[in-house]
Scaffold this motif. Structure first.
Motif, mmCIF file in Angstrom:
data_model
loop_
_atom_site.group_PDB
_atom_site.id
_atom_site.type_symbol
_atom_site.label_atom_id
_atom_site.label_comp_id
_atom_site.label_asym_id
_atom_site.label_seq_id
_atom_site.Cartn_x
_atom_site.Cartn_y
_atom_site.Cartn_z
ATOM 1 N N TYR A 13 21.849 43.078 -20.575
ATOM 2 C CA TYR A 13 22.376 41.719 -20.414
ATOM 3 C C TYR A 13 21.283 40.718 -20.031
ATOM 4 C CZ TYR A 13 27.246 43.040 -21.015
ATOM 5 O OH TYR A 13 28.438 43.470 -21.545
ATOM 6 N N LEU A 16 19.910 39.429 -23.196
ATOM 7 C CA LEU A 16 20.812 38.425 -23.753
ATOM 8 C C LEU A 16 20.564 37.073 -23.093
ATOM 9 C CD1 LEU A 16 23.267 37.759 -25.557
ATOM 10 C CD2 LEU A 16 24.729 38.455 -23.655
ATOM 11 N N GLY A 19 17.340 35.389 -24.280
ATOM 12 C CA GLY A 19 17.471 34.767 -25.592
ATOM 13 C C GLY A 19 18.142 33.409 -25.519
ATOM 14 N N LEU A 20 19.206 33.322 -24.759
ATOM 15 C CA LEU A 20 19.923 32.053 -24.632
ATOM 16 C C LEU A 20 19.088 31.009 -23.887
ATOM 17 C CD1 LEU A 20 23.488 33.426 -23.786
ATOM 18 C CD2 LEU A 20 22.592 32.683 -26.012
ATOM 19 N N ILE A 71 23.737 45.277 -30.563
ATOM 20 C CA ILE A 71 24.240 43.910 -30.730
ATOM 21 C C ILE A 71 23.353 42.909 -29.985
ATOM 22 C CG2 ILE A 71 26.150 42.343 -30.205
ATOM 23 C CD1 ILE A 71 28.033 44.772 -30.596
ATOM 24 N N VAL A 72 23.000 43.242 -28.748
ATOM 25 C CA VAL A 72 22.183 42.342 -27.933
ATOM 26 C C VAL A 72 20.787 42.195 -28.535
ATOM 27 C CG1 VAL A 72 21.074 42.043 -25.679
ATOM 28 C CG2 VAL A 72 23.476 42.703 -25.809
ATOM 29 N N GLN A 74 20.050 42.102 -31.654
ATOM 30 C CA GLN A 74 20.186 41.116 -32.724
ATOM 31 C C GLN A 74 20.238 39.699 -32.161
ATOM 32 O OE1 GLN A 74 20.193 41.475 -36.129
ATOM 33 N NE2 GLN A 74 19.539 43.554 -35.686
ATOM 34 N N VAL A 75 21.025 39.504 -31.117
ATOM 35 C CA VAL A 75 21.149 38.176 -30.504
ATOM 36 C C VAL A 75 19.808 37.747 -29.910
ATOM 37 C CG1 VAL A 75 22.282 36.819 -28.703
ATOM 38 C CG2 VAL A 75 23.601 38.488 -30.027
ATOM 39 N N THR A 78 17.261 36.959 -32.735
ATOM 40 C CA THR A 78 17.745 35.774 -33.445
ATOM 41 C C THR A 78 17.528 34.520 -32.608
ATOM 42 O OG1 THR A 78 19.430 37.049 -34.650
ATOM 43 C CG2 THR A 78 19.751 34.668 -34.508
ATOM 44 N N SER A 79 17.772 34.618 -31.321
ATOM 45 C CA SER A 79 17.578 33.480 -30.418
ATOM 46 C C SER A 79 16.125 33.028 -30.408
ATOM 47 C CB SER A 79 18.011 33.846 -28.992
ATOM 48 O OG SER A 79 19.390 34.141 -28.944
#
Length: 203
Positions: A13, A16, A19-20, A71-72, A74-75, A78-79
């Motif tokens: 997390y 994640l 990235g954001l 999944i994370v 990829q995020v 991508t971010s």
């Protein structure tokens, strides 16, 4: 209180969050952006390496955890790609064809896996791990220089080859399985044989 058993999911997390955060920092064009971006990208890569290692050491590397990790990932990447586009749009416009092709191959692996198994890709193949390192290096160069030729072209072609390998693994497998190192291992699984997984690198 953070316990050892919660450490792997915390690392996932945190990736994640990195990235954001980097997308927001890129939008606002903060001072020392390059240093911050490379630092967060590097920290994210380290969490990606150690979340799986720690989970396997603690024998808590579950299917759910591996799917979440995929999944994370990829995020996360991508971010950083989006953030880099905001900073270096000319590079992305100049390489739009290759990027579109690469994204098409990447998308095809997820579409095929979902159509066949109703689940996302989580093969975590050796080739994909190597490509992730190459993608990391390419992003670092882009963040610092807003340009990349040799690294980007290597990333493109290795990316295509590893996506083809993942497609082959998905087609070979009879049922959804996470952590399949190579096509050879997929063939063994199809034949009903157990595969040997490295304690540090595969679940």
């Amino acid at each position: 209180m953070l316990t050892m058993t919660k450490l792997p999911i915390t690392l996932i997390y945190s990736r994640l969050a990195f990235g954001l955060i980097i997308v927001l920092l890129s939008i606002y064009h903060i001072d020392n952006y390059r240093f911050v971006a490379v630092s967060l990208l590097s920290l994210g890569l380290l969490t990606d390496i150690f979340d799986g290692i720690i989970a396997r050491r603690l024998n808590i590397s579950t299917e759910t955890l591996r799917r979440l990790d995929s999944i994370v990932d990829q995020v996360f990447f991508t971010s950083f790609a989006v953030a880099t586009y905001i900073q270096c749009p000319e590079f992305f416009r100049g390489n739009s064809l290759k990027l579109t092709i690469l994204l098409g191959f990447e998308g095809s692996t997820y579409l095929l896996c979902f159509l066949k198994f109703r689940r996302e890709v989580a093969t975590h193949s050796i080739g994909a791990k190597i490509w992730s390192l190459l993608l990391f290096a390419t992003l670092v160069q882009l963040i610092v220089q807003c340009q990349s030729i040799v690294l980007f072209n290597s990333c493109f072609w290795i990316g295509i080859l590893t996506r083809i390998e993942i497609v082959a693994i998905i087609l070979i497998l009879k049922k959804w399985t996470n952590d399949v190192p190579t096509i050879y291992h997929a063939l063994k699984l199809r034949q009903g044989n157990e595969i040997k997984r490295h304690k540090l690198f595969n679940g």
